[in-house]
Design a protein around this motif. Sequence first.
Motif, short mmCIF file in Angstrom:
data_model
loop_
_atom_site.label_atom_id
_atom_site.label_comp_id
_atom_site.label_asym_id
_atom_site.label_seq_id
_atom_site.Cartn_x
_atom_site.Cartn_y
_atom_site.Cartn_z
N THR A 42 -7.67 1.96 9.95
CA THR A 42 -8.62 0.84 9.83
C THR A 42 -10.02 1.34 9.51
O THR A 42 -10.83 0.60 8.92
CB THR A 42 -8.66 0.03 11.13
OG1 THR A 42 -9.10 0.87 12.20
CG2 THR A 42 -7.28 -0.53 11.47
N LYS B 76 -3.73 10.20 0.41
CA LYS B 76 -4.44 9.12 -0.27
C LYS B 76 -3.73 7.79 -0.03
O LYS B 76 -2.49 7.73 0.05
CB LYS B 76 -4.54 9.41 -1.76
CG LYS B 76 -5.41 10.63 -2.06
CD LYS B 76 -5.54 10.89 -3.55
CE LYS B 76 -6.44 12.12 -3.81
NZ LYS B 76 -6.60 12.39 -5.25
N VAL B 77 -4.56 6.75 0.09
CA VAL B 77 -4.06 5.40 0.30
C VAL B 77 -4.36 4.60 -0.97
O VAL B 77 -5.52 4.53 -1.41
CB VAL B 77 -4.74 4.73 1.51
CG1 VAL B 77 -4.13 3.36 1.77
CG2 VAL B 77 -4.62 5.62 2.75
N TRP B 78 -3.30 3.99 -1.53
CA TRP B 78 -3.42 3.28 -2.79
C TRP B 78 -3.06 1.81 -2.60
O TRP B 78 -2.18 1.47 -1.83
CB TRP B 78 -2.48 3.87 -3.85
CG TRP B 78 -2.58 5.36 -4.01
CD1 TRP B 78 -1.92 6.31 -3.31
CD2 TRP B 78 -3.41 6.06 -4.94
NE1 TRP B 78 -2.26 7.57 -3.74
CE2 TRP B 78 -3.19 7.44 -4.74
CE3 TRP B 78 -4.32 5.65 -5.94
CZ2 TRP B 78 -3.82 8.41 -5.49
CZ3 TRP B 78 -4.96 6.62 -6.69
CH2 TRP B 78 -4.72 7.98 -6.46
N SER B 79 -3.72 0.96 -3.34
CA SER B 79 -3.42 -0.47 -3.33
C SER B 79 -2.93 -0.88 -4.71
O SER B 79 -3.49 -0.49 -5.72
CB SER B 79 -4.67 -1.28 -2.97
OG SER B 79 -4.41 -2.67 -3.07
N TYR C 61 1.04 5.35 0.49
CA TYR C 61 0.42 6.48 1.16
C TYR C 61 1.08 7.75 0.64
O TYR C 61 2.30 7.90 0.74
CB TYR C 61 0.59 6.38 2.68
CG TYR C 61 0.08 5.08 3.26
CD1 TYR C 61 -1.18 5.01 3.85
CD2 TYR C 61 0.86 3.91 3.21
CE1 TYR C 61 -1.65 3.81 4.38
CE2 TYR C 61 0.39 2.71 3.73
CZ TYR C 61 -0.87 2.67 4.32
OH TYR C 61 -1.34 1.50 4.84
N ASP D 49 -5.44 1.32 -7.30
CA ASP D 49 -6.77 1.58 -6.77
C ASP D 49 -6.66 2.42 -5.51
O ASP D 49 -5.90 2.09 -4.59
CB ASP D 49 -7.49 0.28 -6.44
CG ASP D 49 -7.71 -0.59 -7.67
OD1 ASP D 49 -7.99 0.00 -8.74
OD2 ASP D 49 -7.59 -1.82 -7.55
N MET D 50 -7.44 3.52 -5.44
CA MET D 50 -7.44 4.36 -4.24
C MET D 50 -8.37 3.74 -3.20
O MET D 50 -9.57 3.59 -3.43
CB MET D 50 -7.88 5.79 -4.57
CG MET D 50 -7.69 6.74 -3.39
SD MET D 50 -8.00 8.46 -3.79
CE MET D 50 -9.78 8.43 -4.01
N LEU D 51 -7.82 3.40 -2.07
CA LEU D 51 -8.59 2.77 -1.00
C LEU D 51 -9.21 3.78 -0.05
O LEU D 51 -10.27 3.52 0.53
CB LEU D 51 -7.68 1.82 -0.20
CG LEU D 51 -7.03 0.68 -0.98
CD1 LEU D 51 -6.14 -0.13 -0.06
CD2 LEU D 51 -8.09 -0.19 -1.63
N ALA D 52 -8.53 4.89 0.16
CA ALA D 52 -9.05 5.89 1.10
C ALA D 52 -8.47 7.25 0.75
O ALA D 52 -7.39 7.37 0.17
CB ALA D 52 -8.69 5.53 2.53
N GLU D 53 -9.24 8.29 1.09
CA GLU D 53 -8.77 9.67 0.93
C GLU D 53 -9.01 10.40 2.25
O GLU D 53 -10.15 10.53 2.72
CB GLU D 53 -9.53 10.36 -0.21
CG GLU D 53 -9.05 11.78 -0.45
CD GLU D 53 -9.71 12.42 -1.67
OE1 GLU D 53 -9.48 13.61 -1.91
OE2 GLU D 53 -10.47 11.70 -2.38
N ARG E 6 0.85 -1.19 0.00
CA ARG E 6 0.00 0.00 0.00
C ARG E 6 0.88 1.24 0.00
O ARG E 6 1.88 1.31 0.72
CB ARG E 6 -0.93 0.02 1.21
CG ARG E 6 -2.02 -1.05 1.13
CD ARG E 6 -3.04 -0.89 2.23
NE ARG E 6 -4.08 -1.92 2.12
CZ ARG E 6 -5.14 -2.00 2.89
NH1 ARG E 6 -5.31 -1.11 3.88
NH2 ARG E 6 -6.03 -2.95 2.72
#
Length: 895
Positions: free
Chosen positions: A796, A740-743, A731, A758-762, A729
Amino acid sequence: MAFIRKKRREQQLQLYSKERFSLLLLNLEEYYFEQHTANHIQNKGGQYERKIRGSLKICSKSVIFEPDVISQPIIKIPLRDCIKIGKHGENGSNRHFAKAKSGEISLIFSQVYFIKEHNIVAPYKIERGKMEYVFELDVSGKVEDVVETLLQLHRASCLDKLGDQTAMITAILQSRLARTSFDKNRFQSVSEKLHMECKAEMVTPLVTNPGHVCITDTNLYFQPLNGYPKPVVQITLQDVRRIYKRRHGLMPLGLEVFCTEDDLCSDIYLKFYEPQDRDDLYFYIATYLEHHVAERTAESYTLQWQRGHLSNYQYLLHLNNLADRSCNDLSQYPVFPWIINDYCSTELDLSNPGTFRDLSRPVGALNKERLERLLTRYQEMPEPKFMYGSHYSSPGYVLFYLVRIAPEYMLCLQNGRFDNADRMFNSIAETWKNCLDGATDFKELIPEFYGDDVSFLVNSLKLDLGKRQGGQMVDDVELPPWARSPEDFLQKSKDALESNYVSEHLHEWIDLIFGYKQKGGDAVEAHNVFHPLTYEGGVDLNSIEDPDEKVAMLTQILEFGQTPKQLFVTPHPRRITPKLKTVTQTCSPDDPTADSPVSPGEESFEDLTEESKSLAWNNITKLQLQEQYKIHKEAVTGIAVSCNGSSVFTTSQDSTLKMFSKESKMLQRSISFSNMALSSCLLLPGDATVISSSWDNNVYFYSIAFARRQDTLMGHDDAVSKICWHDNRLYSASWDSTVKVWSGVPAEMTCTRRQQFDMLAELEHDVSVDTISLNAASTLLVSGTKEGTVNIWDLTTATILHQIPCHSGTVCDTAFSPDSRHVLSTGEDGCLNVIDVQTGMLISSLTSDETQRCFIWDGNSVLSGSQSGELLVWDLLGGKISERIQGHAGKQLSS
């Protein structure tokens, strides 16, 4: 403890002076003005006329005669009880009071007190009825002035309104102070340079002593107006270690000076008449001292306490000190908690949670049935509402505990009487039971219960404290069955205070007494509401115009007790306790940290052994520059080193990524992705790929094996300021106000298709984000913004836990401690701030004279890189810079 040591110091002074008189013989708020050598003539003109040699003391509300012979009692005559004051035998038929013209002064009165006969401390004896005492002054020429003074003070004592009495006596005092000044002949050296002189009062428990304060370039002096207990109190400025501004009588007028580092007992406590005088004197002392220890915040001690470098006892002493609690002010005496709940067992089991008191509740809320009655009354009460009609700390409660070591203080507070024998401090268990069940008894303890001196528990002075209803005399304090002796009781009390259970729950009590549950809605919810007059800011004395009301209000405040100054406005962090040694307890339902995702894990930092710590940290102050290479044209912004240490990758504001070989000491590659600066870099696991972030809004993936750009992530609308990687991941932080958190795994160079991220979180921010960091488990992220805010995020749930505005400029760098309990941040303001992750509280702040751009730390020590290129080694627990190492000729942006 401090009060006991202070009392012994006073007793030693009295032994040297052979005086029985003390200011405690005066009434509360009474002043001692002057003394005259005199004879008390008994049976004047009679067959058995007798002269008793002694000293006549003129006080603002009384006349006191101290015989030289200790078998004779001290005589105290209240001026309000005087019928006539004048020359013995003078007619005065046309005047109620006569002015004296010769050497003898006559006092006719209706009441007199006899004190300390045979030098025995006991309740005052009172004789009533019309009497005449005659005093013959050695210096007859002073008689007229003395009588004039007595007549003036008598008029003040007989005024109907208490406010008028106080105003007149204050006017007399100020007039005397104005007619005198500090005697410069008292200077230690003729070369001393005077900086400042003003009027003030020296404060000791229950009494104040007016005089003149003088400060020179080398000494602080106080000269009492009355020359008591000695002509001059002198403190060498070089000896001063701490100074604190104090509130006295709810006014910002106090200043306390310490010549020790940790003692609660100060060397002098001064009360000024004007706040500006207090502030000026503080400034002179603070700017002079080479060894001056600046006033530290409560948070500065919290980190030391959490890490186990301060005991629970020491931490509570520091908090009391910072909250204006002083052993010189019984209305603000240091407060300590009841810890033990079991005073019946023959053995004290500190491994049993039932042994301990519930520290999450105030004393008044420990008994549920009593609390229900109090809450019913509270609901029916008009505003301003309060739950408890008495306080947990007051002068009466302090002396309740200390009467055996400080009986004269009790007699002073209670007009020459001890309390009823059945209400005395007779038994530990009985006192605790009354605190649990009594309708108006909610008192906590004092530091002496956790000290080393047992004298407050033992009637070593053989005082006659009265007889109880059962017929037994009040003597030593009855101890619980589990205590074999007073010494054993104190030792076990100390063991309980330092136990794991208390260490785990002491923060809950701190929240009540010094913290966020002290006031407002949180206090109401915690059933912790006392009378509004006990709180700082509860009343503005300057706004009260009626002098009677002001005096009555101040008296009520001082006698009722005062709530400590609030030190914390957020939940106090827990202490870090050793693994597997914890006494477990179910969290309180109202504990705001009970379900926190950042609650302490199984392993604490304190469990790590010395052997497991990096050898480098043990020798961090011995760092020496071995080699240096200039490979960039602009500032270096990122550094990454391969696992085997052979290659160093760097990014720079000159827009290049460079690879340097430590073995060949040569630059091997120089890569440019665009003409914009690169802001950071990192190596992916396996050392096959380098990732670089750029001001052109992109993140670049570079293959070391294929020597070319492998992939590009175009994920932001403004410059990317910092990147982190963990467990496939990515960051990324950006000036577009997001993290942004990317996978995704970057594409292998053999593939023709580029990898889709893929962006998991912003994580949205209000302003641009300049730095980020992950904890070891990658469950938490900390970000620092352009406007100086540190944000802690729960990854989380992608939610923010805390926002802490703790820097005055851009946050330069952030990082979690190895145990994830703390975050360290540096900023353009030169501050290093330590934040408790669980509560979001700023618990330590150190300041340097320049910006610290980057750092690494192990939880205790910090190695930082400064704007000038200097490396600084910080001891966070000691609050100091332990080493300065010259590292670079210019600023550092990365470490």
